[in-house]
Design a protein around this motif. Structure first.
Motif, PDB file in Angstrom:
ATOM      1  N   TRP A   1      32.143  20.261  45.679  1.00 43.31           N
ATOM      2  CA  TRP A   1      31.513  21.215  46.598  1.00 43.31           C
ATOM      3  C   TRP A   1      31.041  20.467  47.837  1.00 43.31           C
ATOM      4  CZ3 TRP A   1      26.574  20.117  47.973  1.00 43.31           C
ATOM      5  CH2 TRP A   1      25.743  19.440  47.081  1.00 43.31           C
ATOM      6  N   CYS A   2      30.843  21.205  48.921  1.00 49.77           N
ATOM      7  CA  CYS A   2      30.433  20.580  50.176  1.00 49.77           C
ATOM      8  C   CYS A   2      29.649  21.589  51.003  1.00 49.77           C
ATOM      9  CB  CYS A   2      31.645  20.091  50.957  1.00 49.77           C
ATOM     10  SG  CYS A   2      32.907  21.363  51.221  1.00 49.77           S
ATOM     11  N   ASN A   3      28.849  21.072  51.926  1.00 45.51           N
ATOM     12  CA  ASN A   3      28.073  21.930  52.820  1.00 45.51           C
ATOM     13  C   ASN A   3      27.619  21.105  54.019  1.00 45.51           C
ATOM     14  OD1 ASN A   3      26.670  24.429  53.519  1.00 45.51           O
ATOM     15  ND2 ASN A   3      24.775  23.340  53.062  1.00 45.51           N
ATOM     16  N   LEU A   4      27.527  21.732  55.156  1.00 49.49           N
ATOM     17  CA  LEU A   4      26.977  21.093  56.351  1.00 49.49           C
ATOM     18  C   LEU A   4      25.584  21.657  56.575  1.00 49.49           C
ATOM     19  CD1 LEU A   4      27.445  19.233  58.802  1.00 49.49           C
ATOM     20  CD2 LEU A   4      28.337  21.238  60.023  1.00 49.49           C
ATOM     21  N   HIS A   5      24.572  20.779  56.506  1.00 48.71           N
ATOM     22  CA  HIS A   5      23.189  21.224  56.642  1.00 48.71           C
ATOM     23  C   HIS A   5      22.423  20.265  57.540  1.00 48.71           C
ATOM     24  CE1 HIS A   5      19.372  23.056  55.581  1.00 48.71           C
ATOM     25  NE2 HIS A   5      18.883  21.838  55.363  1.00 48.71           N
ATOM     26  N   GLN A   6      21.822  20.818  58.603  1.00 48.88           N
ATOM     27  CA  GLN A   6      21.025  20.028  59.540  1.00 48.88           C
ATOM     28  C   GLN A   6      21.787  18.786  60.010  1.00 48.88           C
ATOM     29  OE1 GLN A   6      18.529  21.226  60.869  1.00 48.88           O
ATOM     30  NE2 GLN A   6      17.135  22.277  59.487  1.00 48.88           N
ATOM     31  N   ARG A   7      23.055  19.020  60.400  1.00 50.91           N
ATOM     32  CA  ARG A   7      23.939  17.982  60.949  1.00 50.91           C
ATOM     33  C   ARG A   7      24.380  16.949  59.921  1.00 50.91           C
ATOM     34  NH1 ARG A   7      20.642  15.310  65.314  1.00 50.91           N
ATOM     35  NH2 ARG A   7      22.474  13.923  65.356  1.00 50.91           N
ATOM     36  N   ARG A   8      24.050  17.138  58.665  1.00 53.84           N
ATOM     37  CA  ARG A   8      24.467  16.193  57.625  1.00 53.84           C
ATOM     38  C   ARG A   8      25.500  16.848  56.709  1.00 53.84           C
ATOM     39  NH1 ARG A   8      20.858  11.823  56.889  1.00 53.84           N
ATOM     40  NH2 ARG A   8      18.886  12.098  58.010  1.00 53.84           N
ATOM     41  N   LEU A   9      26.500  16.056  56.326  1.00 47.90           N
ATOM     42  CA  LEU A   9      27.468  16.494  55.344  1.00 47.90           C
ATOM     43  C   LEU A   9      26.925  16.215  53.946  1.00 47.90           C
ATOM     44  CD1 LEU A   9      30.327  17.595  54.810  1.00 47.90           C
ATOM     45  CD2 LEU A   9      31.118  15.206  54.810  1.00 47.90           C
ATOM     46  N   TRP A  10      26.844  17.273  53.148  1.00 50.19           N
ATOM     47  CA  TRP A  10      26.406  17.173  51.756  1.00 50.19           C
ATOM     48  C   TRP A  10      27.592  17.477  50.848  1.00 50.19           C
ATOM     49  CZ3 TRP A  10      21.230  16.575  49.804  1.00 50.19           C
ATOM     50  CH2 TRP A  10      20.226  16.486  50.789  1.00 50.19           C
ATOM     51  N   PHE A  11      27.605  16.867  49.667  1.00 48.05           N
ATOM     52  CA  PHE A  11      28.662  17.139  48.704  1.00 48.05           C
ATOM     53  C   PHE A  11      28.167  16.753  47.318  1.00 48.05           C
ATOM     54  CE2 PHE A  11      29.601  13.528  51.547  1.00 48.05           C
ATOM     55  CZ  PHE A  11      29.338  12.455  50.711  1.00 48.05           C
ATOM     56  N   GLY A  12      28.920  17.164  46.295  1.00 45.55           N
ATOM     57  CA  GLY A  12      28.505  16.870  44.929  1.00 45.55           C
ATOM     58  C   GLY A  12      29.686  16.769  43.992  1.00 45.55           C
ATOM     59  N   GLU A  13      29.482  15.998  42.915  1.00 47.02           N
ATOM     60  CA  GLU A  13      30.513  15.821  41.911  1.00 47.02           C
ATOM     61  C   GLU A  13      30.504  16.970  40.912  1.00 47.02           C
ATOM     62  OE1 GLU A  13      30.832  11.566  40.442  1.00 47.02           O
ATOM     63  OE2 GLU A  13      28.911  11.467  41.493  1.00 47.02           O
ATOM     64  N   GLU A  14      31.653  17.164  40.281  1.00 52.41           N
ATOM     65  CA  GLU A  14      31.756  18.162  39.224  1.00 52.41           C
ATOM     66  C   GLU A  14      30.851  17.776  38.053  1.00 52.41           C
ATOM     67  OE1 GLU A  14      35.332  20.738  37.185  1.00 52.41           O
ATOM     68  OE2 GLU A  14      35.718  18.654  37.741  1.00 52.41           O
ATOM     69  N   ASP A  15      30.202  18.785  37.456  1.00 56.24           N
ATOM     70  CA  ASP A  15      29.355  18.589  36.271  1.00 56.24           C
ATOM     71  C   ASP A  15      28.224  17.591  36.512  1.00 56.24           C
ATOM     72  OD1 ASP A  15      31.014  20.351  34.867  1.00 56.24           O
ATOM     73  OD2 ASP A  15      32.327  18.727  34.218  1.00 56.24           O
ATOM     74  N   SER A  16      27.615  17.659  37.672  1.00 57.85           N
ATOM     75  CA  SER A  16      26.527  16.743  38.016  1.00 57.85           C
ATOM     76  C   SER A  16      25.377  17.515  38.658  1.00 57.85           C
ATOM     77  CB  SER A  16      27.022  15.666  38.980  1.00 57.85           C
ATOM     78  OG  SER A  16      25.946  14.897  39.480  1.00 57.85           O
ATOM     79  N   LEU A  17      24.160  17.047  38.435  1.00 56.75           N
ATOM     80  CA  LEU A  17      22.972  17.603  39.085  1.00 56.75           C
ATOM     81  C   LEU A  17      22.521  16.741  40.263  1.00 56.75           C
ATOM     82  CD1 LEU A  17      20.736  19.000  36.201  1.00 56.75           C
ATOM     83  CD2 LEU A  17      21.547  20.245  38.209  1.00 56.75           C
ATOM     84  N   SER A  18      23.374  15.859  40.712  1.00 57.01           N
ATOM     85  CA  SER A  18      23.061  15.058  41.890  1.00 57.01           C
ATOM     86  C   SER A  18      23.842  15.565  43.094  1.00 57.01           C
ATOM     87  CB  SER A  18      23.410  13.576  41.671  1.00 57.01           C
ATOM     88  OG  SER A  18      22.417  12.936  40.909  1.00 57.01           O
ATOM     89  N   ALA A  19      23.133  15.666  44.214  1.00 52.70           N
ATOM     90  CA  ALA A  19      23.787  15.907  45.495  1.00 52.70           C
ATOM     91  C   ALA A  19      23.861  14.579  46.241  1.00 52.70           C
ATOM     92  CB  ALA A  19      22.996  16.930  46.293  1.00 52.70           C
ATOM     93  N   TRP A  20      24.781  14.488  47.200  1.00 51.35           N
ATOM     94  CA  TRP A  20      24.940  13.294  48.014  1.00 51.35           C
ATOM     95  C   TRP A  20      25.000  13.711  49.477  1.00 51.35           C
ATOM     96  CZ3 TRP A  20      25.581   8.322  45.765  1.00 51.35           C
ATOM     97  CH2 TRP A  20      25.702   8.317  44.365  1.00 51.35           C
ATOM     98  N   TYR A  21      24.518  12.850  50.362  1.00 58.71           N
ATOM     99  CA  TYR A  21      24.559  13.182  51.779  1.00 58.71           C
ATOM    100  C   TYR A  21      24.854  11.945  52.618  1.00 58.71           C
ATOM    101  CZ  TYR A  21      19.743  11.334  51.886  1.00 58.71           C
ATOM    102  OH  TYR A  21      18.622  10.539  51.771  1.00 58.71           O
TER     103      TYR A  21
END
Length: 501
Positions: free
Chosen positions: A148-168
């Motif tokens: 998954w991915c999202n652009l929020h406040q000029r930052r690219l966010w994404f996350g791994e499958e089956d994980s509760l961690s987001a990355w930016y």
């Protein structure tokens, strides 16, 4: 003694919430392929074959938003991604050898240009810069697992499958070392992150935008701020219990709100965060048809293809509901009035918007243009409506229904089938609608299909005999057309009053 009444068309939309005996007179028990406007119902437009030459279901449509000039559209099926920006047979795949075709994507502008990034949870993500496809260059997470991915406040966010961690990443960056943002201690129900969205609250990007993390177990974790690494500029607003989200594509920006697709219906984030989950139906966008939504979730919630999308040109918010790998329906809402209806005959696996035009991918390897023409690629569009039942002002009297006169505005003869339903029983239709024809008609003539005076927007009307005895009644109107696009504007009805029962 014969009486005559005029019945409004159900511009209030499809209704599965109210009892048939208490339904709003502007609502409908059935409303298929009729789009409710502010003053009339109009047969939906058609769908035309747009891009061909692919084999297997089109599972993702991925638009690239260009800074200048026309954007581009890509279709993913099987192990490949194709350029479908132009109509006709596609060329060679622009990306090949992928594990699956179920991509989430985001467009982002940086000092180096405009980029498209796509993630499928099984392959190293792909990026596109307007001319070349490349592999994603960030480090930190296991990049092939990013889904998954999202652009929020000029930052690219994404996350791994089956994980509760987001990355930016750093602001305005699409490469570099990503920073982990774990939510294990925040998500009380466990599960994994399904998606992330941005709630703008004021219909535009700005400092007041908040980040929404949705978990598979139905928790919305809401943060406010700009820099997750600085406590002074990043704070937790709260963790809210909602219905479990349906699919990865479970949210869409609608005006200043974020609409979530959940077990509890299609709910606006601004409303669901202020109430208990048990009251979700009361604030759901889909409240009027929530029984249908809940039934669809129960029957088809695990089928791939659930997707909400806004189609501004058509003033529609579309919710794709896959019934199987080859059959879909759509629950459609007028974005001005909020009135819902159902579209059938559009077996979409996914939708995609390029500039002002909407497209959808089929299980047959074809990309279709939505809302185009008057037929479904040559097949007639079949519409069906059963308005709310009415006692016509005399609930304690039996009525013998005799004649019905639906009135249409159309560029061709609608040639409808007309049936009478009585006392809240929706019976099987007794006849078939005739094919609509493009031609002229005598203004006010009661003879369907004949005429000498024609123009676009011509009024068509004609009395039809109907049968039915009961205290309440509803006129069922069905059309089948591949050449005309009628609008239903009113119905007249005659009956004999049988007196009090």
């Amino acid at each position: 003694m014969a009486e005559s009444v005029s019945i409004p068309v159900p511009i209030g939309g499809w209704d599965t919430r109210q009892a048939l005996s208490m339904m709003d007179p502007t609502h409908a028990v059935i409303l298929d392929n009729w789009f409710p406007g502010t003053a009339k119902l109009t047969l939906r437009k058609g769908n035309s074959s747009y891009a061909t030459g692919m084999s297997g279901a089109i599972e993702s449509l991925i638009p690239y938003v260009a800074l200048t000039g026309a954007g581009e559209l890509f279709a993913a099926n099987g192990s490949n991604i194709y350029d479908v920006s132009s109509a006709g047979a596609v060329g060679a795949a622009v990306v090949s050898g992928m594990t699956n075709a179920r991509w989430q994507h985001v467009n982002i502008g940086t000092s180096a240009g405009q980029f498209l990034l796509a993630f499928n949870g099984a392959d190293v993500p792909r990026t596109y810069n307007g001319s070349t496809w490349s592999t994603f260059g960030a480090t930190g997470p296991t990049v092939a697992n990013l889904i998954w991915c999202n652009l929020h406040q000029r930052r690219l966010w994404f996350g791994e499958e089956d994980s509760l961690s987001a990355w930016y990443l750093a602001p305005d960056a699409i490469t570099g070392t990503a920073t982990e943002f774990p939510l294990h201690g925040i998500a009380r129900k466990g599960g994994f992150l399904m998606a992330m969205g941005t709630w703008t609250r004021d219909s535009g990007d700005g400092m007041d935008d908040v980040a929404i993390f949705l978990t598979s177990e139905g928790e919305a974790i809401v943060y406010r701020g700009t820099d997750p690494a600085a406590a002074a500029t990043w704070e937790l607003i709260g963790v809210f219990r909602i219905g479990r989200p349906i699919g990865r594509r479970c949210m869409v920006q609608g005006g200043s709100d974020l609409i979530l697709v959940t077990q509890d219906g299609f709910v606006p984030l601004s409303q669901i965060l202020t109430i208990d989950r048990s009251q979700a139906r009361l604030v759901a966008l889909s409240d009027q048809i929530n029984d249908a939504v809940n039934n669809a979730v129960t029957l088809y919630g695990s089928v791939y293809g659930w997707q909400p999308i806004v189609y501004p040109k058509g003033i529609m918010m579309i919710f794709n509901i896959p019934k199987s790998t080859t059959e879909s329906i759509q629950y459609i809402f007028n974005t001005i009035t909020g009135a819902p209806c159902r579209f059938t005959g559009i077996n979409a696996v996914c939708f995609g918007l390029l500039e002002d035009d909407m497209y959808w991918g089929g299980s047959d390897g074809v990309v279709y243009k939505f809302d185009d023409g008057t037929s479904d690629n040559g097949t007639e569009i079949e519409a069906d409506a059963v308005p709310a039942f009415s006692y016509f002002g005399i609930p304690d009297s039996s009525k013998l229904f005799k004649m019905a006169e639906p009135i249409f505005e159309s560029d061709g003869n609608p040639n409808p089938a007309v049936d009478m339903n009585t006392d809240f029983q929706v019976a099987a239709p007794t006849g078939l609608p005739g094919p609509s024809t493009v031609g002229s008609a005598i203004w006010g003539s009661s003879t369907w299909g004949s005429g000498t005076w024609g123009s676009e927007g011509q009024i068509y009307r004609g009395w039809r005999g109907v049968r039915g005895v009961g205290r309440a009644g509803s006129v069922r109107i069905r059309l089948s057309s591949s050449v005309a696009r009628p609008s239903w504007i009113s119905t007249n009805l005659t009956f004999s009053n049988g007196g009090q029962i």
